[in-house]
Design a protein around this motif. Structure first.
Motif, mmCIF file in Angstrom:
data_model
loop_
_atom_site.group_PDB
_atom_site.id
_atom_site.type_symbol
_atom_site.label_atom_id
_atom_site.label_comp_id
_atom_site.label_asym_id
_atom_site.label_seq_id
_atom_site.Cartn_x
_atom_site.Cartn_y
_atom_site.Cartn_z
ATOM 1 N N LYS A 1 0.853 -1.186 0.000
ATOM 2 C CA LYS A 1 0.000 0.000 0.000
ATOM 3 C C LYS A 1 0.891 1.239 0.000
ATOM 4 C CE LYS A 1 -3.792 1.996 2.650
ATOM 5 N NZ LYS A 1 -4.649 1.785 3.813
ATOM 6 N N ASP A 2 1.909 1.218 0.834
ATOM 7 C CA ASP A 2 2.952 2.241 0.863
ATOM 8 C C ASP A 2 4.206 1.559 1.367
ATOM 9 O OD1 ASP A 2 2.931 2.264 3.772
ATOM 10 O OD2 ASP A 2 1.175 3.575 3.664
ATOM 11 N N GLN A 3 5.246 2.290 1.653
ATOM 12 C CA GLN A 3 6.513 1.645 2.003
ATOM 13 C C GLN A 3 6.481 0.941 3.360
ATOM 14 O OE1 GLN A 3 8.520 5.879 2.968
ATOM 15 N NE2 GLN A 3 9.976 4.286 2.573
ATOM 16 N N HIS A 4 5.461 1.192 4.182
ATOM 17 C CA HIS A 4 5.393 0.575 5.501
ATOM 18 C C HIS A 4 4.208 -0.383 5.667
ATOM 19 C CE1 HIS A 4 8.558 3.211 6.872
ATOM 20 N NE2 HIS A 4 7.876 4.252 6.433
ATOM 21 N N THR A 5 3.274 -0.372 4.738
ATOM 22 C CA THR A 5 2.041 -1.146 4.882
ATOM 23 C C THR A 5 1.838 -2.054 3.685
ATOM 24 O OG1 THR A 5 1.082 0.759 6.026
ATOM 25 C CG2 THR A 5 -0.440 -0.967 5.327
ATOM 26 N N ILE A 6 1.504 -3.313 3.974
ATOM 27 C CA ILE A 6 1.195 -4.243 2.898
ATOM 28 C C ILE A 6 -0.300 -4.532 2.883
ATOM 29 C CG2 ILE A 6 3.481 -5.317 2.895
ATOM 30 C CD1 ILE A 6 2.267 -7.672 4.422
ATOM 31 N N VAL A 7 -0.786 -4.943 1.734
ATOM 32 C CA VAL A 7 -2.176 -5.350 1.569
ATOM 33 C C VAL A 7 -2.169 -6.846 1.301
ATOM 34 C CG1 VAL A 7 -4.279 -5.063 0.208
ATOM 35 C CG2 VAL A 7 -2.805 -3.081 0.650
ATOM 36 N N LEU A 8 -2.885 -7.592 2.115
ATOM 37 C CA LEU A 8 -2.925 -9.046 1.991
ATOM 38 C C LEU A 8 -4.096 -9.473 1.121
ATOM 39 C CD1 LEU A 8 -2.391 -9.846 5.774
ATOM 40 C CD2 LEU A 8 -0.662 -9.862 3.969
ATOM 41 N N ASP A 9 -3.873 -10.502 0.310
ATOM 42 C CA ASP A 9 -4.991 -11.071 -0.448
ATOM 43 C C ASP A 9 -5.520 -12.286 0.318
ATOM 44 O OD1 ASP A 9 -3.346 -13.278 -1.034
ATOM 45 O OD2 ASP A 9 -2.937 -12.633 -3.077
ATOM 46 N N GLY A 10 -6.530 -12.932 -0.238
ATOM 47 C CA GLY A 10 -7.171 -14.066 0.429
ATOM 48 C C GLY A 10 -6.222 -15.216 0.716
ATOM 49 N N ILE A 11 -5.325 -15.514 -0.213
ATOM 50 C CA ILE A 11 -4.372 -16.614 -0.018
ATOM 51 C C ILE A 11 -3.408 -16.275 1.112
ATOM 52 C CG2 ILE A 11 -2.477 -17.910 -1.074
ATOM 53 C CD1 ILE A 11 -4.022 -17.730 -3.736
ATOM 54 N N ASP A 12 -2.915 -15.043 1.147
ATOM 55 C CA ASP A 12 -2.027 -14.626 2.238
ATOM 56 C C ASP A 12 -2.720 -14.808 3.592
ATOM 57 O OD1 ASP A 12 0.051 -13.767 0.510
ATOM 58 O OD2 ASP A 12 -0.899 -11.801 0.278
ATOM 59 N N LYS A 13 -3.981 -14.411 3.662
ATOM 60 C CA LYS A 13 -4.728 -14.506 4.923
ATOM 61 C C LYS A 13 -4.895 -15.960 5.351
ATOM 62 C CE LYS A 13 -7.153 -10.162 4.214
ATOM 63 N NZ LYS A 13 -8.417 -9.485 3.939
ATOM 64 N N ILE A 14 -5.176 -16.842 4.405
ATOM 65 C CA ILE A 14 -5.309 -18.267 4.737
ATOM 66 C C ILE A 14 -3.985 -18.812 5.254
ATOM 67 C CG2 ILE A 14 -5.699 -20.580 3.773
ATOM 68 C CD1 ILE A 14 -7.754 -19.215 1.843
ATOM 69 N N ILE A 15 -2.902 -18.462 4.579
ATOM 70 C CA ILE A 15 -1.567 -18.910 5.008
ATOM 71 C C ILE A 15 -1.284 -18.424 6.428
ATOM 72 C CG2 ILE A 15 0.918 -18.619 4.623
ATOM 73 C CD1 ILE A 15 0.231 -18.440 1.584
ATOM 74 N N LEU A 16 -1.475 -17.136 6.672
ATOM 75 C CA LEU A 16 -1.169 -16.550 7.981
ATOM 76 C C LEU A 16 -2.032 -17.143 9.084
ATOM 77 C CD1 LEU A 16 -0.689 -12.875 6.836
ATOM 78 C CD2 LEU A 16 1.089 -14.397 7.728
ATOM 79 N N ASN A 17 -3.323 -17.305 8.823
ATOM 80 C CA ASN A 17 -4.206 -17.859 9.844
ATOM 81 C C ASN A 17 -3.850 -19.308 10.160
ATOM 82 O OD1 ASN A 17 -5.645 -15.490 10.276
ATOM 83 N ND2 ASN A 17 -7.109 -15.955 8.661
ATOM 84 N N ASN A 18 -3.487 -20.080 9.146
ATOM 85 C CA ASN A 18 -3.088 -21.468 9.383
ATOM 86 C C ASN A 18 -1.776 -21.538 10.163
ATOM 87 O OD1 ASN A 18 -4.720 -23.854 8.018
ATOM 88 N ND2 ASN A 18 -5.022 -22.013 6.807
ATOM 89 N N LEU A 19 -0.822 -20.703 9.800
ATOM 90 C CA LEU A 19 0.459 -20.704 10.516
ATOM 91 C C LEU A 19 0.314 -20.200 11.938
ATOM 92 C CD1 LEU A 19 2.950 -19.501 7.756
ATOM 93 C CD2 LEU A 19 2.698 -21.811 8.701
ATOM 94 N N SER A 20 -0.574 -19.234 12.179
ATOM 95 C CA SER A 20 -0.749 -18.735 13.545
ATOM 96 C C SER A 20 -1.441 -19.776 14.419
ATOM 97 C CB SER A 20 -1.510 -17.413 13.572
ATOM 98 O OG SER A 20 -2.864 -17.587 13.250
ATOM 99 N N ASP A 21 -2.274 -20.618 13.821
ATOM 100 C CA ASP A 21 -2.901 -21.709 14.572
ATOM 101 C C ASP A 21 -1.918 -22.840 14.851
ATOM 102 O OD1 ASP A 21 -5.329 -20.416 14.681
ATOM 103 O OD2 ASP A 21 -6.171 -21.475 12.953
ATOM 104 N N ASN A 22 -1.008 -23.091 13.892
ATOM 105 C CA ASN A 22 -0.050 -24.182 14.038
ATOM 106 C C ASN A 22 1.167 -23.887 13.165
ATOM 107 O OD1 ASN A 22 1.393 -26.545 14.214
ATOM 108 N ND2 ASN A 22 -0.172 -27.841 13.267
ATOM 109 N N ALA A 23 2.201 -23.323 13.774
ATOM 110 C CA ALA A 23 3.402 -22.939 13.021
ATOM 111 C C ALA A 23 4.139 -24.147 12.458
ATOM 112 C CB ALA A 23 4.336 -22.124 13.908
ATOM 113 N N ARG A 24 3.827 -25.339 12.963
ATOM 114 C CA ARG A 24 4.487 -26.548 12.461
ATOM 115 C C ARG A 24 3.706 -27.205 11.317
ATOM 116 N NH1 ARG A 24 6.168 -30.217 17.367
ATOM 117 N NH2 ARG A 24 7.432 -31.146 15.742
ATOM 118 N N GLN A 25 2.597 -26.604 10.924
ATOM 119 C CA GLN A 25 1.813 -27.155 9.824
ATOM 120 C C GLN A 25 2.663 -27.150 8.555
ATOM 121 O OE1 GLN A 25 -1.867 -25.098 9.186
ATOM 122 N NE2 GLN A 25 -2.717 -26.752 7.978
ATOM 123 N N SER A 26 2.595 -28.216 7.816
ATOM 124 C CA SER A 26 3.439 -28.320 6.626
ATOM 125 C C SER A 26 2.929 -27.420 5.500
ATOM 126 C CB SER A 26 3.494 -29.766 6.127
ATOM 127 O OG SER A 26 2.288 -30.119 5.488
#
Length: 157
Positions: free
Chosen positions: A4-29
């Motif tokens: 969005k600017d040099q300090h802020t990113i905009v996440l798409d749906g795939i990014d959000k799924i990845i992040l939510n899965n990793l935050s629930d279980n960082a060891r998920q493959s």
């Protein structure tokens, strides 16, 4: 992910799924996440790498249950300083106290708000009296003991 600017990113749906899965279980493959998203593991790996490079993902770690090893008392300590310029020295000293698991420089009544993990109230009293309150620059503290923690989570996207 877009910038969005040099300090802020905009996440798409795939990014959000990845992040939510990793935050629930960082060891998920990566393969498991790829299956959920419906893309290749390589694509997931590349996205995770970009999220790390952006600074959004700052690491991964194991979480331990402190109760299993006898640490059952959580307290929050509001710390008053003699003057604001004492902050750096006080934080440097607090870092050496292993029972302090978080410390925040805050607005409001306290200069520092710390989270402390102890075995019991007696241990907490020893940490307060023997370690924290003896630090030069601290003029007083206020302690709040947590009776129960029902929410402990990462930000969901």
């Amino acid at each position: 992910m877009k910038y969005k600017d040099q300090h802020t990113i905009v996440l798409d749906g795939i990014d959000k799924i990845i992040l939510n899965n990793l935050s629930d279980n960082a060891r998920q493959s990566i393969a498991q996440i790829a299956k959920i998203v419906g893309v290749s593991p390589t694509a997931i790996h590349q996205r995770i790498r970009k999220l790390e490079e952006s600074g959004l993902i700052t690491g991964s770690r194991m979480e331990f249950n402190p109760n299993v090893v006898g640490y059952s008392t959580i307290a929050f300590i509001g710390i008053y300083l003699d003057k604001s310029s004492s902050y750096a020295n006080v934080i440097s000293s607090i870092k050496d106290i292993s029972e302090v698991i978080e410390a925040h420089y805050t607005t409001g009544n306290y200069a520092i708000f710390a989270k402390v993990l102890c075995k019991d109230n007696n241990h907490l009293m020893n940490v307060l009296n023997g370690s924290i309150q003896s630090i030069k620059g601290i003029i007083r503290t206020e302690t709040i003991i947590s009776l129960d923690q029902k929410i402990n989570r990462q930000l969901k996207f």
